[in-house]
Design a protein around this motif. Structure first.
Motif, PDB file in Angstrom:
ATOM      1  N   ILE A 166       4.162  28.686  93.834  1.00  0.00           N
ATOM      2  CA  ILE A 166       5.085  29.765  94.196  1.00  0.00           C
ATOM      3  C   ILE A 166       4.794  30.977  93.323  1.00  0.00           C
ATOM      4  N   ASP A 167       4.564  32.115  93.967  1.00  0.00           N
ATOM      5  CA  ASP A 167       4.263  33.366  93.273  1.00  0.00           C
ATOM      6  C   ASP A 167       5.538  34.198  93.111  1.00  0.00           C
ATOM      7  N   ASP A 168       5.517  35.093  92.120  1.00  0.00           N
ATOM      8  CA  ASP A 168       6.630  36.027  91.860  1.00  0.00           C
ATOM      9  C   ASP A 168       7.933  35.296  91.548  1.00  0.00           C
ATOM     10  N   LEU A 169       7.873  34.400  90.584  1.00  0.00           N
ATOM     11  CA  LEU A 169       9.046  33.601  90.231  1.00  0.00           C
ATOM     12  C   LEU A 169      10.234  34.470  89.836  1.00  0.00           C
ATOM     13  N   GLN A 170       9.964  35.640  89.231  1.00  0.00           N
ATOM     14  CA  GLN A 170      11.059  36.510  88.786  1.00  0.00           C
ATOM     15  C   GLN A 170      11.924  36.994  89.943  1.00  0.00           C
ATOM     16  N   PHE A 171      11.428  36.880  91.173  1.00  0.00           N
ATOM     17  CA  PHE A 171      12.187  37.323  92.347  1.00  0.00           C
ATOM     18  C   PHE A 171      13.460  36.497  92.541  1.00  0.00           C
ATOM     19  N   PHE A 172      13.482  35.275  92.016  1.00  0.00           N
ATOM     20  CA  PHE A 172      14.642  34.399  92.214  1.00  0.00           C
ATOM     21  C   PHE A 172      15.829  34.755  91.308  1.00  0.00           C
ATOM     22  N   VAL A 173      15.604  35.570  90.288  1.00  0.00           N
ATOM     23  CA  VAL A 173      16.687  35.891  89.349  1.00  0.00           C
ATOM     24  C   VAL A 173      17.848  36.546  90.108  1.00  0.00           C
ATOM     25  N   GLY A 174      19.043  35.996  89.927  1.00  0.00           N
ATOM     26  CA  GLY A 174      20.232  36.541  90.567  1.00  0.00           C
ATOM     27  C   GLY A 174      20.526  35.996  91.943  1.00  0.00           C
ATOM     28  N   LYS A 175      19.656  35.149  92.497  1.00  0.00           N
ATOM     29  CA  LYS A 175      19.876  34.585  93.837  1.00  0.00           C
ATOM     30  C   LYS A 175      20.362  33.142  93.667  1.00  0.00           C
ATOM     31  N   ARG A 176      21.640  32.976  93.534  1.00  0.00           N
ATOM     32  CA  ARG A 176      22.210  31.705  93.099  1.00  0.00           C
ATOM     33  C   ARG A 176      21.910  30.558  94.068  1.00  0.00           C
ATOM     34  N   ALA A 177      22.158  30.780  95.359  1.00  0.00           N
ATOM     35  CA  ALA A 177      21.963  29.694  96.328  1.00  0.00           C
ATOM     36  C   ALA A 177      20.487  29.295  96.406  1.00  0.00           C
ATOM     37  N   THR A 178      19.610  30.280  96.432  1.00  0.00           N
ATOM     38  CA  THR A 178      18.184  29.976  96.505  1.00  0.00           C
ATOM     39  C   THR A 178      17.710  29.300  95.224  1.00  0.00           C
ATOM     40  N   LEU A 179      18.267  29.701  94.088  1.00  0.00           N
ATOM     41  CA  LEU A 179      17.904  29.063  92.821  1.00  0.00           C
ATOM     42  C   LEU A 179      18.290  27.591  92.812  1.00  0.00           C
ATOM     43  N   LEU A 180      19.450  27.265  93.354  1.00  0.00           N
ATOM     44  CA  LEU A 180      19.853  25.860  93.421  1.00  0.00           C
ATOM     45  C   LEU A 180      18.887  25.058  94.289  1.00  0.00           C
ATOM     46  N   GLU A 181      18.482  25.647  95.408  1.00  0.00           N
ATOM     47  CA  GLU A 181      17.522  24.965  96.279  1.00  0.00           C
ATOM     48  C   GLU A 181      16.172  24.809  95.583  1.00  0.00           C
ATOM     49  N   LEU A 182      15.741  25.843  94.867  1.00  0.00           N
ATOM     50  CA  LEU A 182      14.472  25.765  94.144  1.00  0.00           C
ATOM     51  C   LEU A 182      14.544  24.705  93.051  1.00  0.00           C
ATOM     52  N   GLN A 183      15.650  24.668  92.319  1.00  0.00           N
ATOM     53  CA  GLN A 183      15.804  23.675  91.260  1.00  0.00           C
ATOM     54  C   GLN A 183      15.751  22.255  91.842  1.00  0.00           C
ATOM     55  N   SER A 184      16.418  22.048  92.964  1.00  0.00           N
ATOM     56  CA  SER A 184      16.397  20.725  93.600  1.00  0.00           C
ATOM     57  C   SER A 184      14.991  20.372  94.079  1.00  0.00           C
ATOM     58  N   THR A 185      14.274  21.370  94.589  1.00  0.00           N
ATOM     59  CA  THR A 185      12.895  21.139  95.039  1.00  0.00           C
ATOM     60  C   THR A 185      12.002  20.748  93.876  1.00  0.00           C
ATOM     61  N   VAL A 186      12.118  21.471  92.754  1.00  0.00           N
ATOM     62  CA  VAL A 186      11.301  21.163  91.579  1.00  0.00           C
ATOM     63  C   VAL A 186      11.638  19.769  91.053  1.00  0.00           C
ATOM     64  N   ASP A 187      12.924  19.444  91.004  1.00  0.00           N
ATOM     65  CA  ASP A 187      13.329  18.114  90.525  1.00  0.00           C
ATOM     66  C   ASP A 187      12.787  17.011  91.434  1.00  0.00           C
TER      67      ASP A 187
END
Length: 545
Positions: free
Chosen positions: A302-323
């Motif tokens: 995944i490129d441009d990781l800093q783009f997720f800062v402040g996007k709470r719902a997407t961050l939760l999905e990303l965290q679950s994906t990484v886990d």
């Protein structure tokens, strides 16, 4: 016993109850214009649909429409949508083998799509084309629509006015990775491939083409280690300013992984693509499918990781994906324009996961790397660049690799326009404006902005009267960098940073040099930094503009 009429009615009701699976369609043997009755061994695909596709030669549209009906509108929209192109090449009929190319969205994982939908596509294509077909899958490129349009014209119709349909001895062969590799390695005589050509960016994104030097050696070693031992050191975070090769490395490492192990599934996404696909899945009730596409791969980049800062719902999905990938022993690689310390907005769980992997910096290319980039690009394009021209580009276009690529493009166009070989004199004339832009003089405001952005300070912090270490140390660093990178006088620097005297600027410069001599850790904003790392961080921002 039911009458023949009642049996016919029941068959009619079954056809109207929903789209029929093509796997249940019996093969048709054409023996002449007068004998085209369906085999009585099973239900027949609606004759009108098949005849329309054959008569018009619009096999690609027929395949797309039948695939849409088989999958359903919602499922088709989630995985293919409007980005699907189908290319049909070669002739139909007995003894011929049509070639069908499925060009999908580059943002989707082609390996997963092939494994999931290959049987459906194979069966549909076999019925539409009237015989065995070879199915290939590849990302859609800018040339794909043209290739599709060119390949939709079939051979002339038979004397009877219809294309004959080959008899099928059994169900069509399912496309598998092993069969695809056998087909790729088998010589094909008398046939010309109509597959879309790869884009230039895809051709260049190879690990072998990445020029390694002191500015990026650690990052190169990290991705090589990750691809050779998938999942052991996950996630990997590559960070650095724009134009230093992060996206190149992401694409290249996925290519290397597939080259070494063709059975692997890889997926490369930008953060914006991940977010868009996630939101579309939420709106279209396709969340399970979206999660399968991201969580069943062997390598996710995944490129441009800093783009997720402040996007709470997407961050939760990303965290679950990484886990999920971490539990399965899979590999994750991120790229960002800042290091993990500056990504606190991602949350403690994800930043903690990043610290448990590998973080590696990519710095702006040094002189040797710049020379390697120019020389390698010229060699791939078969462009004759004298050594002094290569040196001129490396000496004067110093900010990032994209600038060097633009310079080579300009030289190639100038030589082609004038019909002369590229010389140093032509380079000086053609690149004058690019060189001026690359060597632009920095202002005090540029230094101030870079320091504030690097350490999360407000725009006015360096000009106020506060003397706490969290602000005073960044202010001294800004004064030191202003002396190094601008031509401003001492009094001008002091006046810009809070109306301080020239002696304050001299003292700040001496203090920073002392920190550098002792490799001290200093407090900048709310964090403690190694002084050389802090200076490099600000200078990267200055180079990136």
């Amino acid at each position: 016993m039911p009458s023949g009429r009642s049996r016919g009615n029941r068959g009619h009701r079954r056809l109207r109850s929903g789209p029929q699976r093509l796997a249940d369609v019996a093969p048709v043997v054409v023996t002449g214009a007068e004998d085209q009755r369906p085999d009585a061994r099973g239900p027949e695909e609606p004759a009108g649909r098949r005849q329309a596709a054959a008569d018009s030669g619009d096999a690609a549209e027929a395949i797309t429409q039948l695939l849409r009906e088989r999958l359903g509108e919602e499922r088709f929209a989630v995985w293919f949508g409007e980005s699907l192109d189908v290319a049909v090449a070669d002739s139909f009929g007995p003894g011929a083998r049509a070639s069908v190319c499925i060009c999908h969205d580059p943002g989707c994982t082609g390996d997963w799509l092939r494994k999931t939908f290959s049987r459906d596509v194979q069966e549909i294509a076999s019925v539409v084309c009237g015989g065995d077909v070879t199915v290939t899958w590849q990302p859609r490129t800018a040339t794909a629509p043209g290739a599709v349009a060119a390949s939709r014209s079939g051979p002339p119709p038979s004397p009877a006015g219809r294309r004959p349909t080959a008899a099928a001895a059994g169900p069509p062969e399912t496309e598998t990775p092993e069969r695809a590799r056998r087909q790729a390695g088998r010589p094909r005589q008398g046939r010309r491939s109509r597959s879309p050509a790869p884009a230039a960016g895809q051709r260049l994104s190879r690990l072998e083409d990445f020029v390694v030097g002191s500015s990026n050696r650690m990052a190169h070693a990290a991705v090589e280690l990750a691809v050779s031992r998938l999942g052991e050191m996950s996630p990997v975070l590559l960070h650095g300013p724009s134009g230093v090769g992060k996206s190149h490395l992401l694409a290249a490492v996925c290519g290397r992984a597939r080259q070494e192990r063709p059975d692997l599934t890889t997926l490369v996404l930008s953060a914006e693509q991940f977010t868009t696909n996630f939101l579309q899945a939420l709106r279209g009730s396709g969340l399970p499918g979206f999660r399968r596409s991201c969580r069943t791969v062997d390598l996710l980049a995944i490129d441009d990781l800093q783009f997720f800062v402040g996007k709470r719902a997407t961050l939760l999905e990303l965290q679950s994906t990484v886990d999920s990938l971490h539990r399965a022993g899979k590999q994750v690689i991120f790229a960002s324009d800042r290091d993990v310390e500056a990504l606190a907005g991602l949350g403690s769980e994800l930043t903690g996961r990043l610290r448990g992997g590998i973080t590696a910096a990519l710095l702006p290319p040094d002189h040797e790397v710049r020379r390697g980039i120019v020389a390698g690009l010229a060699a791939r394009r078969q462009l004759d660049l004298p050594d002094d021209v290569v040196g001129y580009l490396a000496d004067h276009l110093t900010r990032h690799a994209r600038e060097l690529i633009g310079g080579v493009n300009r030289l190639e166009a100038a030589g082609h326009m004038l019909g002369v070989p590229v010389t140093l004199e032509l380079a000086r004339e053609s690149l004058a404006d690019l060189v001026r832009s690359s060597s632009r003089s920095l202002r005090l405001a540029d230094v101030e902005k870079a320091v504030c952005d690097a350490f999360g300070l407000a725009a006015t912090d360096l000009q106020n009267a506060r003397r706490s270490r969290a602000v005073n140390h960044p202010r001294m660093l800004a004064m030191f960098l202003a002396r190094k990178h601008t031509g401003a006088a001492l009094t001008e620097i002091g006046r810009h940073f809070g109306r301080r005297s020239h002696s304050t600027v001299i003292a700040a410069e001496k203090t920073v040099r002392k920190w550098m001599a002792t490799r001290a850790d200093v407090v900048l904003a709310d964090a403690t930094w190694d002084i050389e790392q802090a200076i490099r961080r600000v200078e990267d921002a200055l180079r990136a503009g």
